[in-house]
Design a protein around this motif. Structure first.
Motif, short mmCIF file in Angstrom:
data_model
loop_
_atom_site.label_atom_id
_atom_site.label_comp_id
_atom_site.label_asym_id
_atom_site.label_seq_id
_atom_site.Cartn_x
_atom_site.Cartn_y
_atom_site.Cartn_z
N LYS A 384 10.94 -4.44 -1.77
CA LYS A 384 9.61 -4.02 -2.18
C LYS A 384 9.72 -2.71 -2.94
CE LYS A 384 6.64 -4.11 1.07
NZ LYS A 384 6.03 -3.65 2.34
N ASN A 385 9.26 -2.71 -4.19
CA ASN A 385 9.27 -1.51 -5.02
C ASN A 385 7.86 -1.24 -5.51
OD1 ASN A 385 12.28 -0.85 -5.38
ND2 ASN A 385 12.21 -3.03 -5.87
N VAL A 386 7.44 0.01 -5.41
CA VAL A 386 6.05 0.36 -5.71
C VAL A 386 5.99 1.34 -6.86
CG1 VAL A 386 3.88 1.20 -4.75
CG2 VAL A 386 5.51 0.00 -3.27
N LEU A 387 5.16 1.04 -7.85
CA LEU A 387 4.91 1.91 -9.00
C LEU A 387 3.68 2.73 -8.70
CD1 LEU A 387 6.63 -0.56 -9.97
CD2 LEU A 387 5.48 -0.37 -12.17
N VAL A 388 3.82 4.07 -8.72
CA VAL A 388 2.72 4.92 -8.29
C VAL A 388 2.47 6.03 -9.29
CG1 VAL A 388 3.14 4.47 -5.85
CG2 VAL A 388 4.25 6.42 -6.93
N GLU A 389 1.24 6.52 -9.28
CA GLU A 389 0.86 7.70 -10.05
C GLU A 389 0.80 8.90 -9.11
OE1 GLU A 389 -2.76 7.45 -12.21
OE2 GLU A 389 -1.88 6.34 -13.88
N ASN A 402 8.65 4.03 -6.21
CA ASN A 402 8.79 4.22 -4.76
C ASN A 402 8.55 5.68 -4.34
OD1 ASN A 402 9.39 1.49 -4.35
ND2 ASN A 402 11.55 1.83 -4.79
N ASN A 403 7.75 6.37 -5.14
CA ASN A 403 7.35 7.75 -4.83
C ASN A 403 8.55 8.69 -4.72
OD1 ASN A 403 4.95 9.22 -4.65
ND2 ASN A 403 5.13 9.43 -2.45
N MET A 404 9.60 8.40 -5.52
CA MET A 404 10.82 9.20 -5.48
C MET A 404 11.18 9.67 -6.88
SD MET A 404 13.12 6.92 -2.83
CE MET A 404 14.34 8.20 -2.50
N GLY A 418 27.64 -9.65 -6.85
CA GLY A 418 27.65 -11.10 -6.82
C GLY A 418 26.53 -11.73 -6.04
N THR A 419 25.69 -10.92 -5.38
CA THR A 419 24.62 -11.49 -4.57
C THR A 419 23.31 -11.54 -5.34
OG1 THR A 419 24.04 -9.34 -3.62
CG2 THR A 419 25.67 -10.68 -2.44
N ILE A 420 22.46 -12.41 -4.90
CA ILE A 420 21.14 -12.60 -5.52
C ILE A 420 20.10 -11.89 -4.68
CG2 ILE A 420 19.37 -14.32 -6.07
CD1 ILE A 420 21.64 -16.27 -6.73
N GLU A 421 19.22 -11.15 -5.36
CA GLU A 421 18.12 -10.47 -4.69
C GLU A 421 16.82 -10.76 -5.42
OE1 GLU A 421 20.27 -6.57 -2.69
OE2 GLU A 421 18.61 -6.28 -4.09
N ILE A 422 15.73 -10.69 -4.67
CA ILE A 422 14.38 -10.74 -5.24
C ILE A 422 13.80 -9.34 -5.14
CG2 ILE A 422 12.02 -11.61 -4.89
CD1 ILE A 422 13.30 -14.22 -3.86
N TRP A 423 13.24 -8.86 -6.24
CA TRP A 423 12.56 -7.56 -6.26
C TRP A 423 11.08 -7.79 -6.54
CZ3 TRP A 423 15.43 -2.82 -8.73
CH2 TRP A 423 16.69 -2.69 -8.14
N ASP A 424 10.24 -7.26 -5.66
CA ASP A 424 8.79 -7.27 -5.88
C ASP A 424 8.38 -5.91 -6.43
OD1 ASP A 424 8.60 -9.83 -4.92
OD2 ASP A 424 7.77 -9.29 -2.97
N LEU A 425 7.71 -5.93 -7.58
CA LEU A 425 7.26 -4.71 -8.24
C LEU A 425 5.75 -4.61 -8.09
CD1 LEU A 425 9.36 -5.21 -11.50
CD2 LEU A 425 9.99 -3.80 -9.52
N TYR A 426 5.28 -3.75 -7.18
CA TYR A 426 3.85 -3.57 -6.94
C TYR A 426 3.36 -2.44 -7.85
CZ TYR A 426 4.01 -6.39 -2.65
OH TYR A 426 4.14 -7.41 -1.74
N PHE A 450 -2.83 -8.20 -5.82
CA PHE A 450 -2.72 -7.78 -4.42
C PHE A 450 -3.84 -6.78 -4.12
CE2 PHE A 450 -0.33 -4.49 -6.61
CZ PHE A 450 -0.66 -3.33 -5.93
N LYS A 451 -4.13 -6.66 -2.86
CA LYS A 451 -5.11 -5.69 -2.38
C LYS A 451 -4.48 -4.92 -1.22
CE LYS A 451 -9.21 -8.38 -3.66
NZ LYS A 451 -10.46 -9.03 -3.17
N GLY A 452 -4.94 -3.68 -1.08
CA GLY A 452 -4.43 -2.86 0.01
C GLY A 452 -3.20 -2.08 -0.40
N ASN A 453 -2.63 -1.37 0.54
CA ASN A 453 -1.46 -0.54 0.32
C ASN A 453 -0.20 -1.40 0.40
OD1 ASN A 453 0.71 1.28 0.51
ND2 ASN A 453 -0.56 2.83 1.49
N PRO A 454 0.59 -1.47 -0.68
CA PRO A 454 1.78 -2.34 -0.65
C PRO A 454 2.77 -1.97 0.44
CG PRO A 454 1.31 -1.61 -2.89
CD PRO A 454 0.42 -0.81 -1.99
N THR A 455 2.75 -0.73 0.89
CA THR A 455 3.72 -0.28 1.87
C THR A 455 3.26 -0.51 3.31
OG1 THR A 455 2.86 1.98 1.93
CG2 THR A 455 4.53 1.49 0.28
#
Length: 546
Positions: A384-389, A402-404, A418-426, A450-455
């Protein structure tokens, strides 16, 4: 400043030639960044730009799959920048050189020391180098699908200024399969690097010194607009008042009544483009960032965020004698900003006025490539990755992942090789952000509101929409829309080490909307899928060595 449209012909960047070949048969190139004057419009005095080999945009690399090359990038730029440097931005502090460069091959599958890491910068003649600098000759294995890549500057804290000054160019990777398709080629394959710029009356590039600093004909030089802010200060985004293609303001291209192939790159700092043809005809899209699609896709409009690419076919055979405008109606910022004015709603004019030199024997086959489709069931992690202002210490807009901040520890994204990952960009911000991952090509699984706080657990996610048909290929940059979660899937590797991922709105990237991720060693080499696609060379790339 009113500049007449369509008075300059579209320039075609020259193709770069290697200057030597190593004993083991690897072509060796040298490219020098220079401070030059270049004519960007008939009615503008020559403009001071920075160019690779003294040209803007830089020369085009023509490369072959699995044929590696060496490139020595040389900085012969002045010691002071031609644009306003904000010394409060991370990496551009007062004790850092004003002019620093490092080159990133955007979309390239390379080892981290050849990736153009933001802190691997170097100054003129390598007199000073950044903490991550390792060597002055880069190795590009070209062990990947044929695609429209591009190269551009990536120095920490001043990427927006260096690219705006002219440091960008095309890198085309080809193979025998692509040649066998009989697509339009030679004089009928045209690169289109689209960018926006503003100018002073003397031809110099205008770039704002603070938020609210308007280009001419506003009074110049301006007073300090906001005394609470540094001067110069980074701006939230930059939108120029002219559009250039291949380094010319509103050019025209004379074409024959036949099919053409266009390699389109959005090289703008912040501007999105939503393009159509004034003739009402469709584009045929055959490729994305990471190469050919499986099948051609007919589209009436094309949206490109900064750094996105599209491989297009346009058929002019039914438009003899017509002038066709490539138009733009993308708001700035995208998607809910200001609608472009009449000037910014036009990009390029096609003049279908050349006689047919010969029968058009080119084709657009129904099957373009073998495309591996990554299986979500093979993903070992979903992040889970979050784009924030947020705001910085001066109250300026500051976008974060991710507030970093860029250099904040620990590194939180650590896929195994070599591994597969899924990244969600909120995306919790009001604007669309083009998110770019270095090293890998990924696929878009879909988007959902989406609604609400992604975290937090109170979030709710709507039904996942599939990507647009022309997005169903390999990508390295994806549009993360406001109020939506954008889901992507990637196989990480084949190299280990630390790479950036970031927003490709360059003003955001320079002001902390960038994070490192680290590909960790994995002796089992992960859960590789059993794709039979010859186009997907990931497995072979485990054996690619510098």
């Amino acid at each position: 400043m009113n500049l007449k449209k369509f008075v300059d012909s579209l320039p075609i960047p020259t193709v770069l030639k290697n200057i030597d070949t190593t004993p083991d048969g690897i072509p060796y190139y040298e490219v020098t960044m220079k401070h030059v004057k270049q004519k960007l419009h008939r009615d503008l005095p020559p403009t001071t730009v920075w160019g690779y080999n003294g040209m803007y945009p830089g020369p085009t690399f023509e490369t072959t799959r699995n044929q590696p090359i060496y490139v020595k990038w040389k900085n012969k730029l002045p010691f002071e920048h031609i644009l306003p440097v904000d010394r409060t931005i991370h990496g551009a502090e007062p004790d850092q050189p004003s002019v620093r460069t490092v080159v990133h091959l955007h979309g390239g599958r390379v080892r981290p020391e050849n990736d153009g890491y933001p802190e691997a910068w170097f100054t003129r003649n390598f007199e000073n180098v950044g903490p991550k600098f390792e060597h002055d000759v880069y190795y590009y294995p070209n062990c990947q699908r044929p695609a429209t890549l591009w190269y551009h500057d990536h120095a920490v804290g001043i990427t927006r200024l260096n690219v705006y000054s002219g440091l960008a160019g095309l890198y085309l990777l080809r193979d025998e399969h692509e040649k066998s398709l009989n697509l339009p080629s030679g004089n009928y394959e045209i690169p289109l690097v689209i960018q926006d710029r503003s100018f002073y009356p003397n031809g110099d590039l205008f770039y704002p010194t603070q938020p609210g600093h308007e280009p001419p004909p506003a009074p110049q030089p301006p007073p300090q607009i906001n005394k609470k802010l540094p001067n110069p200060s980074v701006v939230p985004e930059f939108f120029g008042n002219t559009i250039l293609v291949n380094g010319k303001v509103w050019p025209y291209l004379e074409v024959e009544p036949r099919k053409y192939r266009f390699r389109v790159v959005n090289g703008s700092n912040s501007r999105f483009y939503r393009m159509r043809l004034s003739s009402g005809q469709n584009f045929i899209q055959i490729g994305t960032d990471g190469g050919l699609l499986e099948h051609p896709v007919l589209i009436s409009q094309l949206i490109l965020a900064p750094a996105e690419r599209a491989d297009l076919i346009i058929d002019f055979s039914k438009h003899i004698g017509q002038n066709i405008i490539l138009t733009n109606d993308a708001p700035a910022p995208f998607p809910d900003g200001d609608v472009p004015n009449e000037d910014l709603s036009q990009i390029l004019q096609f003049r279908v006025n050349l006689k047919l030199a010969g029968r058009d024997r080119s084709e657009v086959p129904n099957r373009l490539s073998c495309l591996e489709h990554l299986n979500p069931a093979d993903a070992i992690t979903r992040r889970k990755n979050v784009l924030v202002e947020s705001t910085d210490e001066f109250g300026r807009l500051k976008l974060l992942l991710n507030n970093m901040d860029w250099d904040q520890l620990p590194i939180t994204e650590t896929p195994y090789n070599g591994t597969i990952e899924i990244w969600d960009l909120y995306n919790t911000t009001p604007d669309t952000h083009p998110i770019h991952l270095h090293l890998v090509q990924f696929q878009i699984l879909g988007r959902a509101t989406f609604k609400g706080n992604p975290t937090r657990l109170n979030r709710s996610i709507g039904k996942m929409r599939p990507p647009d048909p022309n997005e169903m290929g390999w990508k390295d940059t994806v549009r993360a829309n406001p109020g939506e979660v954008t889901r992507i899937i990637a196989r990480f590797g084949p190299f280990t080490g630390i790479y950036p991922w970031h927003c490709h709105i360059l003003e955001h990237e320079d002001h902390e909307m960038m994070r490192p991720y680290e590909v960790l060693e994995n002796e089992s080499k992960g859960k590789l899928s059993s794709s039979q696609c010859p186009d997907d060379t990931f497995k072979q790339c485990f054996d690619c060595e510098d």
